[in-house]
Design a protein around this motif. Sequence first.
Motif, PDB file in Angstrom:
ATOM      1  N   UNK A   1       0.764  -1.142   0.045  1.00 19.61           N
ATOM      2  CA  UNK A   1      -0.045  -0.240  -0.075  1.00 19.61           C
ATOM      3  C   UNK A   1       0.800   1.093  -0.087  1.00 19.61           C
ATOM      4  N   UNK A   2       2.064   1.036  -0.196  1.00 13.79           N
ATOM      5  CA  UNK A   2       3.203   2.247  -0.192  1.00 13.79           C
ATOM      6  C   UNK A   2       2.656   3.528  -1.070  1.00 13.79           C
ATOM      7  N   UNK A   3       2.006   3.287  -2.063  1.00 15.09           N
ATOM      8  CA  UNK A   3       1.612   4.459  -3.123  1.00 15.09           C
ATOM      9  C   UNK A   3       0.339   4.958  -2.767  1.00 15.09           C
ATOM     10  N   UNK A   4      -0.510   4.423  -1.818  1.00  7.99           N
ATOM     11  CA  UNK A   4      -1.682   5.085  -1.360  1.00  7.99           C
ATOM     12  C   UNK A   4      -1.780   6.273  -0.389  1.00  7.99           C
ATOM     13  N   UNK A   5      -1.992   7.569  -0.982  1.00  3.35           N
ATOM     14  CA  UNK A   5      -1.872   8.637   0.036  1.00  3.35           C
ATOM     15  C   UNK A   5      -2.752   9.809  -0.321  1.00  3.35           C
ATOM     16  N   UNK A   6      -3.247  10.418   0.484  1.00  2.18           N
ATOM     17  CA  UNK A   6      -4.198  11.694   0.302  1.00  2.18           C
ATOM     18  C   UNK A   6      -5.595  11.267   0.038  1.00  2.18           C
ATOM     19  N   UNK A   7      -5.888   9.920   0.203  1.00  8.64           N
ATOM     20  CA  UNK A   7      -7.253   9.854  -0.094  1.00  8.64           C
ATOM     21  C   UNK A   7      -8.134   9.043   1.192  1.00  8.64           C
ATOM     22  N   UNK A   8      -9.397   8.972   0.993  1.00  8.91           N
ATOM     23  CA  UNK A   8     -10.136   8.320   2.169  1.00  8.91           C
ATOM     24  C   UNK A   8     -10.919   7.135   1.643  1.00  8.91           C
ATOM     25  N   UNK A   9     -10.323   5.964   2.137  1.00 11.51           N
ATOM     26  CA  UNK A   9     -10.995   4.725   1.767  1.00 11.51           C
ATOM     27  C   UNK A   9     -12.138   4.197   2.782  1.00 11.51           C
ATOM     28  N   UNK A  10     -13.361   4.271   2.196  1.00 12.19           N
ATOM     29  CA  UNK A  10     -14.658   3.976   2.833  1.00 12.19           C
ATOM     30  C   UNK A  10     -14.723   2.578   3.023  1.00 12.19           C
ATOM     31  N   UNK A  11     -15.362   2.080   4.236  1.00 14.77           N
ATOM     32  CA  UNK A  11     -15.559   0.653   4.522  1.00 14.77           C
ATOM     33  C   UNK A  11     -16.823   0.633   5.021  1.00 14.77           C
ATOM     34  N   UNK A  12     -18.019   0.614   4.490  1.00 17.38           N
ATOM     35  CA  UNK A  12     -19.174   0.501   4.976  1.00 17.38           C
ATOM     36  C   UNK A  12     -20.074  -0.177   4.196  1.00 17.38           C
ATOM     37  N   UNK A  13     -19.876  -1.331   3.698  1.00 15.31           N
ATOM     38  CA  UNK A  13     -20.934  -2.199   3.307  1.00 15.31           C
ATOM     39  C   UNK A  13     -21.785  -1.645   2.074  1.00 15.31           C
ATOM     40  N   UNK A  14     -21.453  -0.504   1.534  1.00 15.74           N
ATOM     41  CA  UNK A  14     -22.266   0.235   0.383  1.00 15.74           C
ATOM     42  C   UNK A  14     -23.129   1.179   0.971  1.00 15.74           C
TER      43      UNK A  14
END
Length: 269
Positions: free
Chosen positions: A236-249
């Motif tokens: 995951x080293x290149x993931x930055x500046x974002x928001x990852x939603x984990x909400x079942x949709x």
Amino acid sequence: MTMSTDHEVRHAIVTGSDSGIGRAAAVALAAAGLDVGVTWHTDREGAEETAAEVRSHGARAVVAQLDVTDMPACGDVVDGMIDDLGGLDVFVNNSGIGTKTPFLEMSLEEWNRVFDTDLTGAFLCLQRAARSMVAAGRGGRLIAVTSVHAHQPMVGSSAYDAAKHGLSGLMKNLALELGEYGISAVSVAPGAIATAASGQADIDPRQVDQPGIPLGRPGDAREVGALIAFLASPEAAYISGTSLVIDGGMLQMGPQAGADITGHEWRTV
């Protein structure tokens, strides 16, 4: 010049890790081979239980009390844990509170308590973590647990929604300012998760019927912990500046819920 992040990741701190998402994240990081700093505010016994789980994976655990509203002393606690661990590669800002108070009834005291916990205290702890990472020169990962309500609001949660929007915005700024040091900054935005904070501790979320979520159930804290552990991994080293939603949709239900709600009960807490 961007600094290398190829060194072995060994040390993490997870705030508010005495239960729920924080505990799940601490254990998942330990299972991935990291030593973990565990913090608690009022539940020392819960923190020690988390530490025992961390140690069961062969990792080292350091436990400390952390009140993020005690400023700037909360930053000193982070510094002390970094020293005890012998460094810091991953910092997970998980401490937070929410309230259910209509906007017109919100007191300044309650507003400030939410902001001190969810945003200002987070700023101080994240800053201390980042300063340590920059000084070490090995890069690092900053991960903030926000909420789906950093994306969409909920009635009765004006202070919480505003603070989580602010924390999400802060993480985007950190991605810009700290990228040159090899430090990534990411938000994890959980939806309805079966934890003590949601009144659903010690239940199997897969046995709970929640029709308003496309997957039909609340999430498991361990699912959020697994996402956090992935974000701390080399993959995951290149993931930055974002928001990852984990909400079942859940967030996708906006127009659908608007079309299907037939009463005005949703307007009150």
